[in-house]
Design a protein around this motif. Sequence first.
Motif, PDB file in Angstrom:
ATOM      1  N   SER A   1       0.831  -1.206   0.000  1.00  0.00           N
ATOM      2  CA  SER A   1       0.000   0.000   0.000  1.00  0.00           C
ATOM      3  C   SER A   1       0.863   1.253   0.000  1.00  0.00           C
ATOM      4  O   SER A   1       0.601   2.202  -0.743  1.00  0.00           O
ATOM      5  N   ALA A   2       1.899   1.257   0.812  1.00  0.00           N
ATOM      6  CA  ALA A   2       2.787   2.414   0.883  1.00  0.00           C
ATOM      7  C   ALA A   2       3.488   2.637  -0.453  1.00  0.00           C
ATOM      8  O   ALA A   2       3.579   3.771  -0.929  1.00  0.00           O
ATOM      9  N   LEU A   3       3.977   1.565  -1.046  1.00  0.00           N
ATOM     10  CA  LEU A   3       4.681   1.701  -2.318  1.00  0.00           C
ATOM     11  C   LEU A   3       3.753   2.160  -3.438  1.00  0.00           C
ATOM     12  O   LEU A   3       4.175   2.868  -4.352  1.00  0.00           O
ATOM     13  N   ARG A   4       2.499   1.782  -3.372  1.00  0.00           N
ATOM     14  CA  ARG A   4       1.525   2.162  -4.393  1.00  0.00           C
ATOM     15  C   ARG A   4       1.369   3.688  -4.454  1.00  0.00           C
ATOM     16  O   ARG A   4       1.164   4.256  -5.505  1.00  0.00           O
ATOM     17  N   VAL A   5       1.487   4.346  -3.324  1.00  0.00           N
ATOM     18  CA  VAL A   5       1.232   5.781  -3.222  1.00  0.00           C
ATOM     19  C   VAL A   5       2.522   6.592  -3.134  1.00  0.00           C
ATOM     20  O   VAL A   5       2.562   7.750  -3.533  1.00  0.00           O
ATOM     21  N   GLN A   6       3.583   5.994  -2.647  1.00  0.00           N
ATOM     22  CA  GLN A   6       4.813   6.722  -2.341  1.00  0.00           C
ATOM     23  C   GLN A   6       5.370   7.512  -3.522  1.00  0.00           C
ATOM     24  O   GLN A   6       5.750   8.676  -3.370  1.00  0.00           O
ATOM     25  N   PHE A   7       5.438   6.915  -4.693  1.00  0.00           N
ATOM     26  CA  PHE A   7       5.977   7.603  -5.863  1.00  0.00           C
ATOM     27  C   PHE A   7       5.179   8.868  -6.167  1.00  0.00           C
ATOM     28  O   PHE A   7       5.745   9.931  -6.410  1.00  0.00           O
ATOM     29  N   VAL A   8       3.868   8.763  -6.143  1.00  0.00           N
ATOM     30  CA  VAL A   8       3.011   9.916  -6.439  1.00  0.00           C
ATOM     31  C   VAL A   8       3.189  10.992  -5.379  1.00  0.00           C
ATOM     32  O   VAL A   8       3.267  12.179  -5.691  1.00  0.00           O
ATOM     33  N   ALA A   9       3.292  10.589  -4.123  1.00  0.00           N
ATOM     34  CA  ALA A   9       3.457  11.555  -3.035  1.00  0.00           C
ATOM     35  C   ALA A   9       4.765  12.330  -3.178  1.00  0.00           C
ATOM     36  O   ALA A   9       4.786  13.564  -3.097  1.00  0.00           O
ATOM     37  N   VAL A  10       5.857  11.612  -3.414  1.00  0.00           N
ATOM     38  CA  VAL A  10       7.164  12.268  -3.540  1.00  0.00           C
ATOM     39  C   VAL A  10       7.201  13.144  -4.786  1.00  0.00           C
ATOM     40  O   VAL A  10       7.684  14.279  -4.751  1.00  0.00           O
ATOM     41  N   ARG A  11       6.689  12.628  -5.890  1.00  0.00           N
ATOM     42  CA  ARG A  11       6.669  13.403  -7.135  1.00  0.00           C
ATOM     43  C   ARG A  11       5.841  14.668  -6.980  1.00  0.00           C
ATOM     44  O   ARG A  11       6.244  15.751  -7.414  1.00  0.00           O
ATOM     45  N   THR A  12       4.661  14.563  -6.357  1.00  0.00           N
ATOM     46  CA  THR A  12       3.796  15.727  -6.145  1.00  0.00           C
ATOM     47  C   THR A  12       4.513  16.770  -5.301  1.00  0.00           C
ATOM     48  O   THR A  12       4.530  17.959  -5.651  1.00  0.00           O
ATOM     49  N   ARG A  13       5.104  16.337  -4.203  1.00  0.00           N
ATOM     50  CA  ARG A  13       5.803  17.277  -3.318  1.00  0.00           C
ATOM     51  C   ARG A  13       6.991  17.925  -4.027  1.00  0.00           C
ATOM     52  O   ARG A  13       7.251  19.124  -3.895  1.00  0.00           O
ATOM     53  N   PHE A  14       7.740  17.136  -4.805  1.00  0.00           N
ATOM     54  CA  PHE A  14       8.884  17.666  -5.542  1.00  0.00           C
ATOM     55  C   PHE A  14       8.446  18.786  -6.472  1.00  0.00           C
ATOM     56  O   PHE A  14       9.037  19.867  -6.487  1.00  0.00           O
ATOM     57  N   PHE A  15       7.407  18.537  -7.270  1.00  0.00           N
ATOM     58  CA  PHE A  15       6.959  19.561  -8.214  1.00  0.00           C
ATOM     59  C   PHE A  15       6.306  20.744  -7.508  1.00  0.00           C
ATOM     60  O   PHE A  15       6.443  21.883  -7.954  1.00  0.00           O
ATOM     61  N   ASP A  16       5.603  20.500  -6.403  1.00  0.00           N
ATOM     62  CA  ASP A  16       5.075  21.629  -5.612  1.00  0.00           C
ATOM     63  C   ASP A  16       6.219  22.544  -5.197  1.00  0.00           C
ATOM     64  O   ASP A  16       6.156  23.768  -5.381  1.00  0.00           O
ATOM     65  N   ASP A  17       7.264  21.953  -4.627  1.00  0.00           N
ATOM     66  CA  ASP A  17       8.403  22.742  -4.155  1.00  0.00           C
ATOM     67  C   ASP A  17       9.106  23.453  -5.309  1.00  0.00           C
ATOM     68  O   ASP A  17       9.503  24.619  -5.188  1.00  0.00           O
ATOM     69  N   PHE A  18       9.271  22.760  -6.435  1.00  0.00           N
ATOM     70  CA  PHE A  18       9.923  23.380  -7.588  1.00  0.00           C
ATOM     71  C   PHE A  18       9.117  24.577  -8.098  1.00  0.00           C
ATOM     72  O   PHE A  18       9.668  25.649  -8.348  1.00  0.00           O
ATOM     73  N   ILE A  19       7.823  24.387  -8.254  1.00  0.00           N
ATOM     74  CA  ILE A  19       6.971  25.477  -8.757  1.00  0.00           C
ATOM     75  C   ILE A  19       7.036  26.680  -7.827  1.00  0.00           C
ATOM     76  O   ILE A  19       7.202  27.816  -8.273  1.00  0.00           O
TER      77      ILE A  19
END
Length: 149
Positions: A64-82
């Motif tokens: 369950s964690a792995l299913r969501v982890q990529f999306v969570a990290v990617r979302t946060r990365f792009f939020d911070d970049f923007i």
Amino acid sequence: MSDLPEIQDEVCHTAIVMATKRAIEADRSDHLFDDPLATQLAGETGQAWRKKWEHQDSDNPLGSALRVQFVAVRTRFFDDFILSVLPEAKQLVFLGVGLDTRAFRLSFPPQTRLYELDLPELIQYREAILQDKPAKCHRQAIATDLTQP
């Protein structure tokens, strides 16, 4: 919400998958970001997938964690970049915006203009849900098929 346009296109279904995963992350007490609109955008289809995934992963919490982890990290990365390029960037263009909610979640400077482009089917569905929600920037949703000249 039965009067919402139905999403038929398989490519557009990936946006529901992403919204569902963002909703799962946002529900965690130690979430990397908050997305109060994700569950609504994921809709009944997303809720059904979420239940299916929870059942599939009932014996394996790591799954369950792995299913969501990529999306969570990617979302946060792009939020911070923007946010890091603001206020220098006064205009942003999101191609293939899907069911993204950054216009509603992030603290944009008030003069920021955001153009959100995606397939007509997806923009119609998205706007039916978001039309009365206040964006934190000047937002323009544009329905277009980027695979066509």
